[in-house]
Design a protein around this motif. Structure first.
Motif, PDB file in Angstrom:
ATOM      1  N   VAL A 176      56.363  43.552  33.437  1.00 38.59           N
ATOM      2  CA  VAL A 176      55.056  43.324  34.049  1.00 38.59           C
ATOM      3  C   VAL A 176      54.089  42.693  33.042  1.00 38.59           C
ATOM      4  O   VAL A 176      53.899  43.217  31.939  1.00 38.59           O
ATOM      5  N   ASP A 177      53.493  41.577  33.436  1.00 39.19           N
ATOM      6  CA  ASP A 177      52.446  40.931  32.638  1.00 39.19           C
ATOM      7  C   ASP A 177      51.121  41.185  33.340  1.00 39.19           C
ATOM      8  O   ASP A 177      50.796  40.549  34.339  1.00 39.19           O
ATOM      9  N   LEU A 178      50.358  42.143  32.833  1.00 37.61           N
ATOM     10  CA  LEU A 178      49.086  42.505  33.447  1.00 37.61           C
ATOM     11  C   LEU A 178      47.983  41.546  33.018  1.00 37.61           C
ATOM     12  O   LEU A 178      47.913  41.152  31.856  1.00 37.61           O
ATOM     13  N   ALA A 179      47.123  41.187  33.952  1.00 36.95           N
ATOM     14  CA  ALA A 179      45.923  40.436  33.591  1.00 36.95           C
ATOM     15  C   ALA A 179      45.048  41.325  32.715  1.00 36.95           C
ATOM     16  O   ALA A 179      45.106  42.556  32.794  1.00 36.95           O
ATOM     17  N   GLY A 180      44.231  40.725  31.860  1.00 30.98           N
ATOM     18  CA  GLY A 180      43.462  41.490  30.892  1.00 30.98           C
ATOM     19  C   GLY A 180      42.128  41.982  31.393  1.00 30.98           C
ATOM     20  O   GLY A 180      41.501  41.363  32.255  1.00 30.98           O
ATOM     21  N   SER A 181      41.698  43.110  30.875  1.00 27.47           N
ATOM     22  CA  SER A 181      40.381  43.641  31.213  1.00 27.47           C
ATOM     23  C   SER A 181      39.292  42.693  30.721  1.00 27.47           C
ATOM     24  O   SER A 181      39.458  41.992  29.722  1.00 27.47           O
ATOM     25  N   GLU A 182      38.172  42.667  31.431  1.00 27.76           N
ATOM     26  CA  GLU A 182      37.124  41.682  31.138  1.00 27.76           C
ATOM     27  C   GLU A 182      35.731  42.316  31.117  1.00 27.76           C
ATOM     28  O   GLU A 182      35.474  43.279  31.846  1.00 27.76           O
ATOM     29  N   ARG A 183      34.851  41.710  30.305  1.00 26.56           N
ATOM     30  CA  ARG A 183      33.428  42.013  30.341  1.00 26.56           C
ATOM     31  C   ARG A 183      32.694  40.736  30.732  1.00 26.56           C
ATOM     32  O   ARG A 183      32.851  39.697  30.082  1.00 26.56           O
ATOM     33  N   VAL A 184      31.923  40.831  31.794  1.00 31.12           N
ATOM     34  CA  VAL A 184      31.258  39.637  32.328  1.00 31.12           C
ATOM     35  C   VAL A 184      30.393  38.972  31.271  1.00 31.12           C
ATOM     36  O   VAL A 184      30.315  37.735  31.190  1.00 31.12           O
ATOM     37  N   ALA A 185      29.754  39.773  30.423  1.00 30.04           N
ATOM     38  CA  ALA A 185      28.875  39.212  29.399  1.00 30.04           C
ATOM     39  C   ALA A 185      29.629  38.292  28.446  1.00 30.04           C
ATOM     40  O   ALA A 185      29.070  37.332  27.913  1.00 30.04           O
ATOM     41  N   LYS A 186      30.917  38.580  28.238  1.00 34.35           N
ATOM     42  CA  LYS A 186      31.711  37.768  27.319  1.00 34.35           C
ATOM     43  C   LYS A 186      32.445  36.633  28.021  1.00 34.35           C
ATOM     44  O   LYS A 186      32.592  35.546  27.464  1.00 34.35           O
ATOM     45  N   THR A 187      32.935  36.885  29.240  1.00 31.92           N
ATOM     46  CA  THR A 187      33.711  35.855  29.940  1.00 31.92           C
ATOM     47  C   THR A 187      32.824  34.839  30.651  1.00 31.92           C
ATOM     48  O   THR A 187      33.270  33.732  30.941  1.00 31.92           O
ATOM     49  N   GLY A 188      31.574  35.227  30.968  1.00 33.87           N
ATOM     50  CA  GLY A 188      30.696  34.330  31.710  1.00 33.87           C
ATOM     51  C   GLY A 188      31.175  34.093  33.133  1.00 33.87           C
ATOM     52  O   GLY A 188      30.872  33.056  33.734  1.00 33.87           O
ATOM     53  N   ALA A 189      31.905  35.041  33.690  1.00 37.48           N
ATOM     54  CA  ALA A 189      32.502  34.861  35.015  1.00 37.48           C
ATOM     55  C   ALA A 189      31.441  34.815  36.107  1.00 37.48           C
ATOM     56  O   ALA A 189      30.494  35.603  36.111  1.00 37.48           O
ATOM     57  N   GLU A 190      31.640  33.901  37.034  1.00 35.79           N
ATOM     58  CA  GLU A 190      30.786  33.778  38.212  1.00 35.79           C
ATOM     59  C   GLU A 190      31.643  33.452  39.425  1.00 35.79           C
ATOM     60  O   GLU A 190      32.754  32.938  39.289  1.00 35.79           O
ATOM     61  N   GLY A 191      31.113  33.728  40.604  1.00 35.63           N
ATOM     62  CA  GLY A 191      31.807  33.350  41.834  1.00 35.63           C
ATOM     63  C   GLY A 191      33.202  33.928  41.927  1.00 35.63           C
ATOM     64  O   GLY A 191      33.409  35.135  41.816  1.00 35.63           O
ATOM     65  N   ALA A 192      34.189  33.039  42.122  1.00 33.57           N
ATOM     66  CA  ALA A 192      35.579  33.476  42.290  1.00 33.57           C
ATOM     67  C   ALA A 192      36.088  34.200  41.050  1.00 33.57           C
ATOM     68  O   ALA A 192      36.820  35.192  41.156  1.00 33.57           O
ATOM     69  N   ARG A 193      35.693  33.723  39.857  1.00 29.92           N
ATOM     70  CA  ARG A 193      36.149  34.358  38.623  1.00 29.92           C
ATOM     71  C   ARG A 193      35.593  35.783  38.512  1.00 29.92           C
ATOM     72  O   ARG A 193      36.271  36.689  38.030  1.00 29.92           O
ATOM     73  N   LEU A 194      34.361  35.979  38.964  1.00 28.24           N
ATOM     74  CA  LEU A 194      33.750  37.307  38.927  1.00 28.24           C
ATOM     75  C   LEU A 194      34.496  38.258  39.863  1.00 28.24           C
ATOM     76  O   LEU A 194      34.766  39.411  39.513  1.00 28.24           O
ATOM     77  N   LYS A 195      34.859  37.774  41.053  1.00 28.20           N
ATOM     78  CA  LYS A 195      35.616  38.585  42.004  1.00 28.20           C
ATOM     79  C   LYS A 195      36.979  38.954  41.431  1.00 28.20           C
ATOM     80  O   LYS A 195      37.426  40.104  41.525  1.00 28.20           O
ATOM     81  N   GLU A 196      37.661  37.971  40.829  1.00 26.41           N
ATOM     82  CA  GLU A 196      38.966  38.235  40.219  1.00 26.41           C
ATOM     83  C   GLU A 196      38.852  39.287  39.126  1.00 26.41           C
ATOM     84  O   GLU A 196      39.645  40.227  39.059  1.00 26.41           O
ATOM     85  N   GLY A 197      37.841  39.125  38.274  1.00 25.07           N
ATOM     86  CA  GLY A 197      37.653  40.067  37.174  1.00 25.07           C
ATOM     87  C   GLY A 197      37.386  41.480  37.657  1.00 25.07           C
ATOM     88  O   GLY A 197      37.849  42.456  37.057  1.00 25.07           O
ATOM     89  N   SER A 198      36.648  41.590  38.747  1.00 30.04           N
ATOM     90  CA  SER A 198      36.364  42.902  39.313  1.00 30.04           C
ATOM     91  C   SER A 198      37.642  43.579  39.782  1.00 30.04           C
ATOM     92  O   SER A 198      37.871  44.773  39.519  1.00 30.04           O
ATOM     93  N   HIS A 199      38.498  42.831  40.479  1.00 30.50           N
ATOM     94  CA  HIS A 199      39.779  43.394  40.933  1.00 30.50           C
ATOM     95  C   HIS A 199      40.670  43.753  39.748  1.00 30.50           C
ATOM     96  O   HIS A 199      41.347  44.786  39.751  1.00 30.50           O
ATOM     97  N   ILE A 200      40.685  42.904  38.739  1.00 32.73           N
ATOM     98  CA  ILE A 200      41.512  43.163  37.557  1.00 32.73           C
ATOM     99  C   ILE A 200      41.078  44.460  36.873  1.00 32.73           C
ATOM    100  O   ILE A 200      41.894  45.334  36.568  1.00 32.73           O
ATOM    101  N   ASN A 201      39.764  44.600  36.623  1.00 38.62           N
ATOM    102  CA  ASN A 201      39.271  45.794  35.943  1.00 38.62           C
ATOM    103  C   ASN A 201      39.530  47.059  36.751  1.00 38.62           C
ATOM    104  O   ASN A 201      39.903  48.111  36.201  1.00 38.62           O
ATOM    105  N   LYS A 202      39.338  46.959  38.058  1.00 36.73           N
ATOM    106  CA  LYS A 202      39.561  48.119  38.919  1.00 36.73           C
ATOM    107  C   LYS A 202      41.025  48.551  38.883  1.00 36.73           C
ATOM    108  O   LYS A 202      41.340  49.748  38.793  1.00 36.73           O
TER     109      LYS A 202
END
Length: 250
Positions: A176-202
């Motif tokens: 299993v290759d898990l996607a990595g945990s993210e902090r919005v302040a560092k990734t600058g995620a918005e829109g679709a990337r923000l949604k993806e990051g939320s699912h990944i962290n959860k």
């Protein structure tokens, strides 16, 4: 190679002997998880090394005959997609007496050589969701699960009936290759990337909860019975173990 030999090689050997095994890369985004699992042409990672070892161990097991099947899937925004057949999307989890817990509609390919397996993985990778963030130009936006089913039986046959006297032995290797945990302040995620990051962290938080609960010994069974009536958010860990799989079902 050092990581593989220290943490994975024995697990791979055990799967050929009939034991289920799972290995996954876990960590924050841009920490090198995908590189660790896949490697490069000059420095193969965990997955190609494991595949080579599966076939090596089979070749050295002269008293048994084997049949190998593989599948490759991703979990993107809590939806299961078949990376070998990209039009097979939003697949569902089912359970039966015959097959146990499985993903309906997921393609399984019978494979006979390491080269064939690696070629299928390479094809599947081209369909994986990736995207750019401030921390990683090629950031994995989904969890991927490489799954190999290993069936074997004794080669010795009963001459009177022409059938093997040994039952078929079935085991599963999950990488299993898990996607990595993210902090919005560092990734600058918005829109679709923000949604993806939320699912990944959860999902990663849920994985941590599952591991903690599985390590609680006597409390584990009670926890699983409670969770069978609920639903975990982390679809990726449907293949970490049969127990975790059951805890994630609706």
């Amino acid at each position: 190679m050092d990581i593989y030999e220290a943490r994975t090689q024995d697990i791979v050997a055990a799967t050929v002997r009939g034991f289920n095994g799972t290995v996954f890369a876990y960590g924050q985004t841009s920490s090198g998880k995908t590189h660790t699992m896949r490697g490069s042409p000059t420095e193969p990672g965990v997955i190609p090394l494991a595949i080579q070892d599966v076939f090596k161990n089979i070749h050295e097991t002269e008293d048994r005959e084997f049949l190998l099947r593989m599948s490759y899937m991703e979990i993107y925004n809590e939806e299961i997609n078949d990376l070998l057949v990209p039009e097979h999307r939003k697949l569902q989890i089912h359970e039966s007496v015959e097959r146990g817990i499985f993903v309906a509609g997921l393609r399984e390919e019978i494979v006979a050589t390491p080269e064939q397996v690696l070629q299928l993985i390479e094809s599947g990778e081209s369909h994986r969701h990736i995207g750019e963030t401030n921390m990683n130009v090629y950031s994995s936006r989904s969890h991927t699960i490489f799954r190999m089913v290993i069936e074997s039986r004794d080669k010795k046959e009963d001459d009177s009936i022409g059938l093997s006297c040994d039952a078929v032995r079935v085991s599963v290797l999950n990488l299993v290759d898990l996607a990595g945990s993210e902090r919005v302040a560092k990734t600058g995620a918005e829109g679709a990337r923000l949604k993806e990051g939320s699912h990944i962290n959860k999902s990663l938080m849920t994985l941590g909860t599952v591991i903690n609960k599985l390590s609680e010994g006597a409390e584990t069974q009670r926890f699983m019975l409670m969770k069978q009536r609920g639903r975990f958010s982390l679809q990726a860990e449907h293949y970490v173990s049969q127990t975790v799989l059951k805890s994630m079902r609706s």
